[in-house]
Design a protein around this motif. Sequence first.
Motif, mmCIF file in Angstrom:
data_model
loop_
_atom_site.group_PDB
_atom_site.id
_atom_site.type_symbol
_atom_site.label_atom_id
_atom_site.label_comp_id
_atom_site.label_asym_id
_atom_site.label_seq_id
_atom_site.Cartn_x
_atom_site.Cartn_y
_atom_site.Cartn_z
ATOM 1 N N HIS A 120 -76.107 -104.776 -20.948
ATOM 2 C CA HIS A 120 -76.144 -104.885 -19.498
ATOM 3 C C HIS A 120 -77.305 -105.798 -19.104
ATOM 4 O O HIS A 120 -78.004 -106.340 -19.964
ATOM 5 N N CYS A 155 -76.686 -105.189 -12.186
ATOM 6 C CA CYS A 155 -76.404 -105.610 -13.555
ATOM 7 C C CYS A 155 -75.910 -107.049 -13.487
ATOM 8 O O CYS A 155 -74.982 -107.350 -12.745
ATOM 9 N N GLU A 157 -75.157 -108.850 -16.284
ATOM 10 C CA GLU A 157 -74.515 -109.226 -17.549
ATOM 11 C C GLU A 157 -73.111 -108.633 -17.494
ATOM 12 O O GLU A 157 -72.983 -107.406 -17.392
ATOM 13 N N TYR A 158 -72.101 -109.467 -17.544
ATOM 14 C CA TYR A 158 -70.747 -108.939 -17.373
ATOM 15 C C TYR A 158 -70.450 -107.900 -18.448
ATOM 16 O O TYR A 158 -70.575 -108.170 -19.641
ATOM 17 N N CYS A 159 -70.088 -106.680 -18.012
ATOM 18 C CA CYS A 159 -69.968 -105.580 -18.963
ATOM 19 C C CYS A 159 -68.643 -104.844 -18.813
ATOM 20 O O CYS A 159 -68.494 -103.730 -19.296
ATOM 21 N N HIS A 163 -68.365 -103.591 -13.822
ATOM 22 C CA HIS A 163 -69.612 -104.372 -13.772
ATOM 23 C C HIS A 163 -70.153 -104.519 -12.352
ATOM 24 O O HIS A 163 -71.336 -104.297 -12.103
ATOM 25 N N MET A 166 -72.286 -101.746 -10.732
ATOM 26 C CA MET A 166 -73.579 -101.330 -11.298
ATOM 27 C C MET A 166 -74.707 -101.834 -10.420
ATOM 28 O O MET A 166 -75.066 -103.004 -10.490
HETATM 29 CU CU1 CUA Z 1 -73.488 -103.512 -16.734
HETATM 30 CU CU2 CUA Z 1 -72.562 -105.541 -15.897
#
Ligand code: CUA
Length: 181
Positions: A120, A155, A157-159, A163, A166
Motif C-alpha cells: 500500500h 493510499c 499505491e494501487y492495491c 484502493h 483507503m
Molecule cells: Cu491500499 Cu491502494
Amino acid sequence: MSDRSSGTAVEDANSNLTMGIDPYERNWMRASIAILVIFFATISIAGFAMGIQPIGEDQEVDPRTVTETGPWAEPGVREIEPGKYEAYVIAQTWAFVPREIEIPVGSEVTIYVTSPDLQHGFKVTDTNINMQVVPGQVSTMTYTFEDVGEFPYICHEYCGRGHATMAGVVKVVPSSGGSDS
Ligand code: CUA
C-alpha cells in the motif's frame, strides 16, 4: 606537395593537445567525474547527515502476526512525552486502522506504518509524508504539524478493488493551552 602540407596540419593539431587527450574528450571526462562526485555527495548527505535510508532489518515484522504484536495490536496515536506523539497505522485491504489521528497543533508525530497483506501507500495531504507500505517492513517518518486543520491521508499505491476507499485523516486541533493532568 599536398601530402606534406597535410602532415604539417596534423602536427599543429597535435601540439594543441595535452597528454594526447582531445580537449573535447577531456572536458567530457571532467563533466563525468564531476557528476559522479555530485551523486556520491548527494547519497552521503542524505544517508549520513539527513538519516534517509532504506528500510533495514531492525524494521522488519512478520506480516502474518503483526496485527497481534506489540503496539500494532492497538494501532493509534499515543503521547510519548509532552508535545511528542507516536502513531501506529496498519494499512490493509482496504482501510487504514485507525482512520483518524488527532493531535494538538505543534506536535511532533512519528508515524509507523506496516501492512499485513499487500503493498500500500501512505501519503498525508499538504505534508511531505509519503511512504511505501510493504508487508513485513515498517515504514516510518517524523513530522511536526504546525497548522491547525485536517490533513487527509490516502493510499497511493494501487492495491485492488477497494484502493480508492483507503483513506483517513490527521486532525490537528488547537492546543488546550497546557497539559490536562
Ligand atoms: Cu491500499 Cu491502494
